[in-house]
Design a protein around this motif. Structure first.
Motif, mmCIF file in Angstrom:
data_model
loop_
_atom_site.group_PDB
_atom_site.id
_atom_site.type_symbol
_atom_site.label_atom_id
_atom_site.label_comp_id
_atom_site.label_asym_id
_atom_site.label_seq_id
_atom_site.Cartn_x
_atom_site.Cartn_y
_atom_site.Cartn_z
ATOM 1 N N TYR A 1 -7.660 -2.583 1.207
ATOM 2 C CA TYR A 1 -6.789 -4.052 0.963
ATOM 3 C C TYR A 1 -8.362 -4.958 1.879
ATOM 4 O O TYR A 1 -9.021 -4.702 2.058
ATOM 5 C CB TYR A 1 -5.717 -4.135 1.819
ATOM 6 C CG TYR A 1 -5.602 -5.888 1.818
ATOM 7 C CD1 TYR A 1 -5.382 -6.340 1.251
ATOM 8 C CD2 TYR A 1 -5.638 -6.264 2.961
ATOM 9 C CE1 TYR A 1 -4.553 -7.384 0.617
ATOM 10 C CE2 TYR A 1 -5.432 -7.320 3.132
ATOM 11 C CZ TYR A 1 -5.362 -7.967 1.949
ATOM 12 O OH TYR A 1 -4.442 -9.841 2.450
ATOM 13 N N TYR B 1 0.158 0.301 -6.745
ATOM 14 C CA TYR B 1 -0.006 -0.827 -5.793
ATOM 15 C C TYR B 1 -0.201 -1.871 -6.499
ATOM 16 O O TYR B 1 -1.537 -2.081 -7.756
ATOM 17 C CB TYR B 1 -0.744 -0.313 -4.506
ATOM 18 C CG TYR B 1 -1.180 0.850 -4.346
ATOM 19 C CD1 TYR B 1 -0.657 1.151 -3.554
ATOM 20 C CD2 TYR B 1 -1.419 2.047 -4.912
ATOM 21 C CE1 TYR B 1 0.283 1.988 -2.525
ATOM 22 C CE2 TYR B 1 -1.759 3.698 -3.972
ATOM 23 C CZ TYR B 1 -1.545 3.269 -3.045
ATOM 24 O OH TYR B 1 -0.791 5.176 -2.883
ATOM 25 N N LEU C 1 -0.723 -6.136 -5.848
ATOM 26 C CA LEU C 1 -1.406 -6.629 -4.733
ATOM 27 C C LEU C 1 -1.277 -8.201 -4.559
ATOM 28 O O LEU C 1 -1.994 -8.256 -5.473
ATOM 29 C CB LEU C 1 -2.446 -6.022 -3.939
ATOM 30 C CG LEU C 1 -3.278 -7.421 -2.869
ATOM 31 C CD1 LEU C 1 -2.703 -6.743 -1.963
ATOM 32 C CD2 LEU C 1 -4.889 -7.019 -2.888
ATOM 33 N N LEU D 1 2.212 -6.580 -0.230
ATOM 34 C CA LEU D 1 0.928 -5.135 -1.071
ATOM 35 C C LEU D 1 2.739 -3.924 -1.346
ATOM 36 O O LEU D 1 3.333 -3.455 -0.032
ATOM 37 C CB LEU D 1 0.545 -4.352 0.356
ATOM 38 C CG LEU D 1 -0.428 -3.197 -0.812
ATOM 39 C CD1 LEU D 1 -1.018 -3.611 -1.461
ATOM 40 C CD2 LEU D 1 -0.627 -1.808 0.752
#
Length: 530
Positions: free
Chosen positions: A4, A294, A296, A301
């Motif tokens: 991230y 994932y 975001l 998240l």
């Protein structure tokens, strides 16, 4: 894990379960840097962004008022391997580094300025700068993708540009006035996938399309249609034999995020969506890994499962069904099995058959998603079946094989059926074998003795047919009413099965129903599980 990038020039890594592992601040001297795009593989993490100072070993930007582009590589443990600045400065506007793509031996970085100028650069995996070319950006930069041969595709909102590994332009394609290319991906199996926003003819869709390596455009596949407003693509990614797409749409003051899994032919395996809570921002990135996918956003998240587990099947039985019409001189059975898949769900089954130990042959399923199938078999042979499941993510399960089933069709004239003197042979072209044994007198008996673990009584039902009492192994099991408004030949009126093969006796006693006393014995089906 998952990486991230924060707006404060930090990289953070989380485990697949969302547990924080480490945090690294970008080691930029005399200024600042931002992370705008990332890409990761087993060799580490690759960044692209803007810098107003300088990375270690790099010359600083001429002025903090002028941004430079950079690419950098970190290990999966967060250690800086190299950083390369491109020394691109423009005084007329901010710079946006909007794409990082990985090829087997190269790293590609692309970006644009508010002024509309753009570039594409190539570096080796060790950070060595190779070339940079100018790219026209008529609207906005929407991503880059590299294939296994090192070719790179650049999306610019309304156009898609294909470049050779040496930086030469191969072709450019226009998306048209009603579509915008937001995300691009090197397509598994060749070509380029584009995730587009389509707003033509009153539609508000998210669509995915494929370009061939030569630039031919394939059909559009709609992933999502918004009732109002314009849904926005978020990302494209691939893993194994699957393609994943994500998008979002606005619903009042909240956002709905969607994601889908597709096969190489762009058939949708599954599609999901989730309405975010009030205050949660729209998603901006998509990534997939062996442990999950994932999505975001600046405030969220989220992880979704990626199904890499093959579905399971178990064989149940090959049964002789009742209330069923069989073809002439054939045995009809129904194959049953069970299937299970936790994540994607089962898409379809494949069933094969072997006769007398021969090769396996495919059987066409009436409903590929149903865990059953009727088959018509020639009597006097042994049959085995095997089945497997394919789930909606394309995972293929193992074959599960049945025991052998010896199938027989005992015709009415067989010596294994003993009749009293009240029965007569009746020719009937519609009957199995061309005829039946018929009786009308109450109390008339016929006794069938066989060895097996299942049987079916084949008869004729119709307006002239009455009732018959059934005894199995000396015990009454009930009365069959075979009266019907219309004639049906080769009709399995009754069936019974046992847990194991054994010797059994079936006795039929005619009731002599007033007005329609006939009972006709056509044949008996027999199964012996091996």
């Amino acid at each position: 894990g998952v990486y991230y990038a924060s707006p404060e020039s930090h990289i953070r890594k989380y485990s697949p379960e969302g547990i924080f592992i480490w945090d690294r601040e970008l080691p930029v001297a005399d200024g600042w840097a931002t992370i705008l795009r990332m890409a990761a593989d087993e060799s580490g993490l690759y960044l692209g962004g803007t810098v107003g100072g300088h990375w270690p070993g790099q010359d600083p930007s001429p002025s903090l008022e002028e941004y430079d582009a950079y690419a950098a590589r970190f290990t999966s443990d967060g250690d800086l391997v190299w950083a390369t600045q491109f020394h691109i400065t423009r005084g007329e506007g901010d710079f946006f580094d909007d794409g990082v793509a990985l090829a087997p031996t190269a790293v590609y970085v692309g970006g644009t300025f508010i002024s509309g100028e753009g570039f594409l650069a190539r570096l080796d995996r060790d950070g060595t700068f190779r070339w940079r070319v100018d790219v026209p950006f008529p609207s906005e930069f929407s991503g880059i993708a590299a294939d296994a041969d090192g070719a790179v595709m650049v999306g610019t909102g309304s156009d898609l540009h294909a470049y050779a590994p040496n930086g030469s332009l191969r072709w450019t394609r226009d998306s048209g006035p009603t579509a915008s290319y937001w995300e691009v991906l090197a397509a598994p199996g060749g070509g380029t996938l584009v995730l587009e926003q389509f707003t033509g003819g009153g539609s508000h869709d998210i669509r995915i399309r494929r370009y061939s390596p030569a630039g031919s455009l394939g059909a559009a596949h709609v992933l999502f249609s918004a009732p109002r407003g314009d849904p926005t693509p978020v990302g494209l990614a691939s893993f194994g034999n699957r393609v994943f797409a994500a998008w979002f749409s606005e619903e009042g003051e909240r956002y709905r995020v969607g994601w889908a899994s597709l096969d190489f032919g762009l058939g949708i395996a599954w599609s999901r969506n989730h309405l975010l809570s009030a205050g949660q921002s729209y998603p901006s990135a998509l990534a997939v890994s062996p442990r999950g996918g994932y999505v975001l956003s600046p405030s969220l998240l989220a992880k979704f499962a990626i199904d890499t587990v093959a579905p399971l099947t178990t064989w149940v039985e090959y049964a002789l069904p009742a209330d069923f019409q069989i073809p002439d001189e054939m045995v009809s059975g129904r194959a049953f099995w069970n299937g299970h898949d936790d994540l994607s769900g089962i898409d379809h089954y494949q069933l094969q058959q072997s006769q007398n130990g021969g090769s396996w042959k495919n059987l066409k399923l009436a409903d590929p998603a149903a865990a059953k199938q009727v088959t018509d078999e020639k009597p006097g042979a042994s049959y085995r079946f095997r089945v497997r499941a394919i789930d909606r993510s394309g995972n293929v399960g193992k074959w599960r094989t049945s025991p052998g089933y010896a199938l027989s069709l005992v015709q009415e004239a067989s010596q294994s059926i003993v009749y009293d003197s009240n029965w007569d042979f009746t020719p009937d072209a519609d009957a199995s074998g061309g005829g039946t044994m018929m009786a009308t007198k109450a109390g008339s008996t016929a006794t069938f003795t066989f060895t097996g673990d299942a049987f079916g009584f084949v008869t004729i039902i119709g307006p002239d047919i009455g009732s018959v009492d059934v005894f199995i192994d000396g015990k009454s099991v009930g009365t069959l009413d075979l009266h019907s408004a219309t004639d049906t030949a080769r009709y399995v009126a009754f069936a019974r099965s046992w847990a194991k093969v054994g010797s059994h006796q079936v006795k039929l006693v005619v009731d002599g129903t007033v007005g329609h006393a006939q009972i006709q014995i056509d044949a008996f089906e027999v199964r012996a599980t091996q």
